[in-house]
Design an enzyme around this catalytic site. Structure first.
Site, mmCIF file in Angstrom:
data_model
loop_
_atom_site.group_PDB
_atom_site.id
_atom_site.type_symbol
_atom_site.label_atom_id
_atom_site.label_comp_id
_atom_site.label_asym_id
_atom_site.label_seq_id
_atom_site.Cartn_x
_atom_site.Cartn_y
_atom_site.Cartn_z
ATOM 1 N N SER A 273 0.843 -1.186 0.000
ATOM 2 C CA SER A 273 0.000 0.000 0.000
ATOM 3 C C SER A 273 0.892 1.255 0.000
ATOM 4 C CB SER A 273 -0.956 -0.036 1.189
ATOM 5 O OG SER A 273 -2.005 0.879 1.020
ATOM 6 N N ASP B 175 -9.951 -3.961 -5.243
ATOM 7 C CA ASP B 175 -9.357 -3.137 -4.190
ATOM 8 C C ASP B 175 -9.890 -1.704 -4.263
ATOM 9 O OD1 ASP B 175 -7.767 -1.816 -2.376
ATOM 10 O OD2 ASP B 175 -5.885 -2.625 -3.126
ATOM 11 N N HIS C 85 -7.819 -5.356 -1.214
ATOM 12 C CA HIS C 85 -6.581 -4.787 -0.719
ATOM 13 C C HIS C 85 -5.748 -5.780 0.081
ATOM 14 C CE1 HIS C 85 -4.177 -1.213 -0.151
ATOM 15 N NE2 HIS C 85 -4.140 -1.396 1.155
#
Length: 696
Positions: free
Chosen positions: A547, A633, A668
């Protein structure tokens, strides 16, 4: 380090994305983006055939290149799985008339939630299954439970699940005794589920079209969802709304916040339609959270010191805050918990977790909880009851498996309830952990936590992990999967770089907005410092981050590619400029306090463009790179890693591996399930071992 030679004569060529001219102009600067077409115009639905074909081609290339390493992947997977106790259960915890715990059955990917009446003691015939994740996940490629909440009378269970990774959860309510599902069904939630009004109502938040929680809503059981009442609506697109009960369960606490400002309202839990009490109007840069006891509010706020203070206020004058615990440069006050007879504060001193018991009637009485190691991660665990004399704590270190303690407040003693069991065996004496300080280029000392085998030769391979954003500290905790690298001669290091709040709020602020590049420099300087101290050598370092940590990966392989022998970027936030320019995306307005607003601020535009990994790809040699993405995501959209890989393929001058794996049915967090997620870690580690030439 150059990738190990592998024949490609029988494999397809790596996918080459089409270039379709596209550009945009802001602040007089024109930016070209020939891979913008990889964003499906129908997102969040992804149906464009060209886009899907490209992602599938990348997945096929990933499979082709990793094919010869499947035996290693399987070996790693079996190692990691062998360190997990398959049939396992948590330590039961009392909440009212019940003891609650979770269990994993042998081979199960998901858990089961159980309870037993306290009065039944050890009578297993009284055990009651309240939620079966295994059954709920059956036949699904993806499953995630978010909220789970038992009504105060113990009769009903509210829970919410997501079965595609989009993080839009559907809430249901069941009668625990019979298993009957009530007709109440709330789709699109993204929040806790909070019981109010004597269990007649449920407070929740919906995700709007932009996946933002801008509301707190009340559902009356048995009534149609269309009649639900909006208790609070947030008009600022950058703020998110959340709800919770006070520790004494007397108040519904509705909070609205972004990354630097917050505002709290209190509503009587027994009367959720009553007029809310605004604690203090929002003030830019002031963050606070509250709880209540006997008509006094306790306020955790950063208004007088960036490391927060704890203050009190009368309920009838909630904005008049009187300091109870002063803010301090030395102690970072991260939070507090109220109980009937005492309260607990948590924080960090010199980066080390600290827990203190304090007393309402004796402010000078401070009882820190002592732990057995010099470096560790510890905190309050699940403590649901108001009137307690024992606290449940969690503890671990880089060499000590996760431990559950009960702490007797009166005796100030720790009782070990459970130590994480590693079925395949683990001998802590074989490993050593160290806490280093490495000087960054601006003279700042960067903490680095390291774990390795005691018999590891100096200068061997090293894996360096980093994150460095949002004020999220990376604790020096325990990992069973990490052992698959460490037992093969790796040192495993965590760089506690600026941008996290490992050393306090100033540490966080020193890695955000106009000082964002400190984060990247700290990571590079930590790597160089580890080389200088003989822990490893140039090209013998593998790195990973996800991320915002994936943004970190992109930035450092742009700036210092020669240092690293392999890099893994999970769901990487690498198209920073385009994302921060697009206020229609779910997270963008709420992210401006973290990164800057390039729409309105030309300086922010220039700075973000200067480090945005996608925008800074250039013709040079890059280290071998594995990239992951999730089609569903909502946090880092799939096209960011897809575009980044496409541009890297176009411009990089080396012959090193570049692989992209997109989970077509996940979001995610990658694949769900405790074992399926391990397989992805095994793929990552196999890639690292392959590229660094370490014997399997």
């Amino acid at each position: 380090m150059q990738a190990m030679a592998t024949s490609t004569t029988t494999l397809p060529a790596p996918p080459v994305a089409a270039k379709k001219p596209h550009s945009f102009t802001h602040h007089g600067v024109t930016v070209t983006d020939d891979y913008a077409w990889l964003r499906d115009p129908g997102y969040p639905e992804v149906t464009d055939r060209a886009v899907l074909a490209h992602l599938e081609a990348e997945n096929a290339w990933f499979e082709a290149r990793m094919e010869q390493h499947k035996p290693l992947i399987e070996t790693l997977f079996k190692e990691m799985r062998g360190r997990i106790k398959e049939a396992d259960k948590s330590v039961p915890q009392k909440d009212g008339d019940w003891l609650y715990w979770i269990e994993f059955e042998e081979g199960a990917e998901y858990k089961k939630w159980w309870r037993r009446p306290v009065a039944a003691k050890d009578d297993q015939t009284a055990d009651e299954l309240i939620l079966d994740e295994v059954a709920l996940a059956e036949g699904k490629d993806y499953f995630r439970l978010s909220a789970l909440s038992v009504s105060s009378d113990g009769r009903l269970l509210a829970y919410a699940i997501d079965d595609n990774g989009s993080e839009r959860f559907t809430a249901r309510i069941k009668v625990i005794a019979t298993g009957e599902l009530l007709p109440d069904e709330i789709p699109g939630t993204l929040s806790a589920l909070v019981w109010v009004a004597g269990d007649k109502g449920l407070v929740y938040s919906l995700a709007n079209e932009q996946w933002r929680t801008d509301n707190a809503r009340l559902h009356w059981l048995g009534e149609p969802i269309s009649s639900d009442v909006e208790l609070y609506h947030e008009d600022d697109e950058g703020f998110r709304v959340g709800s919770a009960l006070s520790a004494n369960e007397q108040w519904l606490i509705v909070s609205a916040s972004d990354h630097e400002t917050s505002e709290v309202r209190l509503i009587p839990a027994a009367d959720p339609l009553a007029a809310p009490i605004l604690v203090r109007p929002r003030e830019k840069g002031v963050e606070y959270d509250v709880d209540e006891r006997d008509g006094t509010l306790y306020v955790h706020a950063n208004d007088t010191h960036e490391n927060f203070r704890l203050a009190t206020a009368p309920l009838d004058r909630p904005g008049e805050w009187t300091t109870l615990i002063e803010g301090s440069d030395a102690f970072y006050l991260t939070g507090f918990d109220l109980f009937r007879d005492f309260y607990v504060i948590e924080g960090r001193r010199a980066g080390l977790d600290r827990i203190e018991v304090r007393y309402y009637d004796d402010p000078a009485r401070i009882e820190p909880i002592a732990f057995p190691e010099a470096s560790y991660s510890a905190g309050l665990s699940d403590n649901p009851e108001w009137a307690v004399d024992t606290l449940r704590l969690s503890y671990e270190s880089m060499v000590s498996p996760a431990t559950v303690y009960d702490y007797s407040v009166a005796d100030r003693t720790l009782e070990t309830l459970k130590v994480q069991e590693i079925p395949s065996g683990y001998d802590a004496s074989l490993y050593v952990t160290e806490r280093l300080e490495i000087t960054a280029r601006d003279g700042t000392a960067i903490p680095v936590s390291v774990v390795m085998r005691r018999d590891r030769p100096a200068g061997g391979p090293l894996h360096l992990y980093g994150y460095g954003a949002y004020g999220i500290a990376i604790d020096p905790g325990f990992s069973t999967s990490r052992l698959s690298l460490v037992d093969r001669g790796f040192a495993y290091a965590i760089a506690h770089i600026r941008g996290g709040d490992d050393l306090g709020r100033a540490w966080y602020k020193a890695g955000k907005l106009e000082r964002r590049t400190n984060t990247f420099n700290d990571f590079v300087d930590a790597a160089k410092g580890l080389i200088d101290r003989g822990y490893t050598a140039e090209g013998r370092i593998s790195i990973s981050g996800g991320s915002a940590g994936g943004e970190l990966m992109g930035a450092v392989i742009n700036s210092d590619p020669h240092l690293f022998g392999a890099a893994v970027a999970h769901v990487p936030f690498v198209d920073v400029l385009s994302t921060m320019l697009d206020e229609s995306l779910p997270l963008t307005p709420g992210e401006w306090p973290e990164w800057g607003n390039p729409i309105e601020d030309s300086a922010a535009f220039a700075l973000i463009r200067s480090y945005s990994p996608y925008d800074q790809v250039k013709p040079q040699a890059y280290p071998p790179l594995l990239v992951t993405a999730g089609l569903n995501d909502p946090r880092v959209t799939y096209w960011e890693p897809a575009k980044w890989v496409a541009r890297l393929r176009e411009l990089k001058t080396d012959g090193n591996e570049l692989l992209l794996k997109t989970n077509m049915g996940a979001g995610h967090g990658g694949k769900s399930g405790r074992f399926e997620s391990l397989r992805e870690t095994a793929e990552e580690f196999a890639f690292i071992l392959w590229q660094l030439g370490v014997a399997a």
